[in-house]
Design a protein around this motif. Structure first.
Motif, PDB file in Angstrom:
ATOM      1  N   SER A 168      30.087  -7.567 -38.338  1.00 21.71           N
ATOM      2  CA  SER A 168      30.650  -6.303 -37.843  1.00 21.71           C
ATOM      3  C   SER A 168      30.722  -6.310 -36.320  1.00 21.71           C
ATOM      4  O   SER A 168      31.743  -5.945 -35.734  1.00 21.71           O
ATOM      5  CB  SER A 168      29.805  -5.112 -38.305  1.00 21.71           C
ATOM      6  OG  SER A 168      29.939  -4.897 -39.673  1.00 21.71           O
ATOM      7  N   LYS A 169      29.636  -6.719 -35.684  1.00 25.37           N
ATOM      8  CA  LYS A 169      29.616  -6.746 -34.219  1.00 25.37           C
ATOM      9  C   LYS A 169      30.693  -7.681 -33.681  1.00 25.37           C
ATOM     10  O   LYS A 169      31.424  -7.335 -32.751  1.00 25.37           O
ATOM     11  CB  LYS A 169      28.237  -7.177 -33.720  1.00 25.37           C
ATOM     12  CG  LYS A 169      28.144  -7.195 -32.204  1.00 25.37           C
ATOM     13  CD  LYS A 169      26.759  -7.482 -31.726  1.00 25.37           C
ATOM     14  CE  LYS A 169      26.613  -7.559 -30.228  1.00 25.37           C
ATOM     15  NZ  LYS A 169      27.769  -7.467 -29.399  1.00 25.37           N
ATOM     16  N   PHE A 228      34.257  -6.201 -34.196  1.00 29.00           N
ATOM     17  CA  PHE A 228      34.547  -5.125 -33.245  1.00 29.00           C
ATOM     18  C   PHE A 228      34.659  -5.637 -31.809  1.00 29.00           C
ATOM     19  O   PHE A 228      35.457  -5.123 -31.030  1.00 29.00           O
ATOM     20  CB  PHE A 228      33.491  -4.022 -33.350  1.00 29.00           C
ATOM     21  CG  PHE A 228      33.563  -3.226 -34.635  1.00 29.00           C
ATOM     22  CD1 PHE A 228      34.774  -3.010 -35.279  1.00 29.00           C
ATOM     23  CD2 PHE A 228      32.431  -2.696 -35.202  1.00 29.00           C
ATOM     24  CE1 PHE A 228      34.851  -2.278 -36.459  1.00 29.00           C
ATOM     25  CE2 PHE A 228      32.484  -1.958 -36.367  1.00 29.00           C
ATOM     26  CZ  PHE A 228      33.695  -1.744 -37.000  1.00 29.00           C
ATOM     27  N   GLU A 279      37.526  -1.206 -34.108  1.00 27.70           N
ATOM     28  CA  GLU A 279      36.373  -0.358 -33.801  1.00 27.70           C
ATOM     29  C   GLU A 279      36.804   1.070 -33.484  1.00 27.70           C
ATOM     30  O   GLU A 279      36.126   2.032 -33.862  1.00 27.70           O
ATOM     31  CB  GLU A 279      35.572  -0.934 -32.634  1.00 27.70           C
ATOM     32  CG  GLU A 279      34.277  -0.182 -32.373  1.00 27.70           C
ATOM     33  CD  GLU A 279      33.431  -0.822 -31.298  1.00 27.70           C
ATOM     34  OE1 GLU A 279      32.201  -0.623 -31.350  1.00 27.70           O
ATOM     35  OE2 GLU A 279      33.978  -1.511 -30.411  1.00 27.70           O
ATOM     36  N   PHE A 316      31.741  -2.623 -39.925  1.00 29.91           N
ATOM     37  CA  PHE A 316      33.103  -2.938 -40.358  1.00 29.91           C
ATOM     38  C   PHE A 316      33.236  -2.867 -41.875  1.00 29.91           C
ATOM     39  O   PHE A 316      34.309  -2.619 -42.394  1.00 29.91           O
ATOM     40  CB  PHE A 316      33.484  -4.339 -39.860  1.00 29.91           C
ATOM     41  CG  PHE A 316      34.854  -4.789 -40.289  1.00 29.91           C
ATOM     42  CD1 PHE A 316      35.995  -4.247 -39.710  1.00 29.91           C
ATOM     43  CD2 PHE A 316      34.995  -5.756 -41.273  1.00 29.91           C
ATOM     44  CE1 PHE A 316      37.255  -4.655 -40.106  1.00 29.91           C
ATOM     45  CE2 PHE A 316      36.254  -6.179 -41.676  1.00 29.91           C
ATOM     46  CZ  PHE A 316      37.392  -5.624 -41.091  1.00 29.91           C
TER      47      PHE A 316
END
Length: 159
Positions: free
Chosen positions: A106-107, A110, A117, A125
């Motif tokens: 997810s990090k 984004f 994001e 995400f």
């Protein structure tokens, strides 16, 4: 049955500790590895896994597995899902594995795709939930589609 006494496990006092330890062979831990077949779905239905994001997800997932001492066996991305099979030590729970993967991916998603994001300020995400089994093969297409449909229905989208 009687519990084993700790004293019976200790080396004989006549032996030096080095001698007693040299009698033990290292344990091959390969038998302690478990297969995890996992599937995640993007949180927003409009966030399709196509183009650059697919090759990046594959690389990031591979890098994460390497960093955590897991072995990525297979990986596949469809428009609506990411699926992989990893071999992990038996001490790694499926929940722990999935939490690490989904958090780090997810990090990275984004960071590399800021527009995603902006659409999804949740910080994750991926949609809530996951599909996981102890299989050495990817989930069957019909099972994955049923999972995607279930996720979307829980979100209030009907298919």
């Amino acid at each position: 049955s009687q519990p084993m006494q700790i004293d019976s496990l200790l080396p004989n006092s006549e032996e030096s500790p080095a001698d007693s330890l040299s009698d033990y062979e290292p344990v091959d831990t390969s038998y302690c590895l478990l297969y995890l077949a996992c599937t995640l779905v993007p949180r927003l239905p409009a966030h399709h896994l196509a183009g650059d994001i697919v090759s990046l997800l594959r690389r990031w997932c591979s890098d994460l597995c390497l960093a955590y001492g897991w072995r990525l066996e297979l990986i596949s991305a469809g428009i609506e899902h990411l699926s992989w099979v990893a071999r992990v030590p038996s001490l790694t729970s499926p929940e722990e594995h999935l939490k690490i993967i989904r958090t780090h991916l997810s990090k990275k998603v984004f960071d590399h795709f800021p527009s995603l994001e902006r659409d999804n300020p949740s910080g994750d995400f991926w949609a809530p939930g996951y599909l996981v089994s102890g299989s050495p093969t990817l989930h069957d297409d019909a099972v994955v589609q049923a999972f995607v449909n279930q996720v979307r229905q829980r979100q209030g989208f009907s298919k």
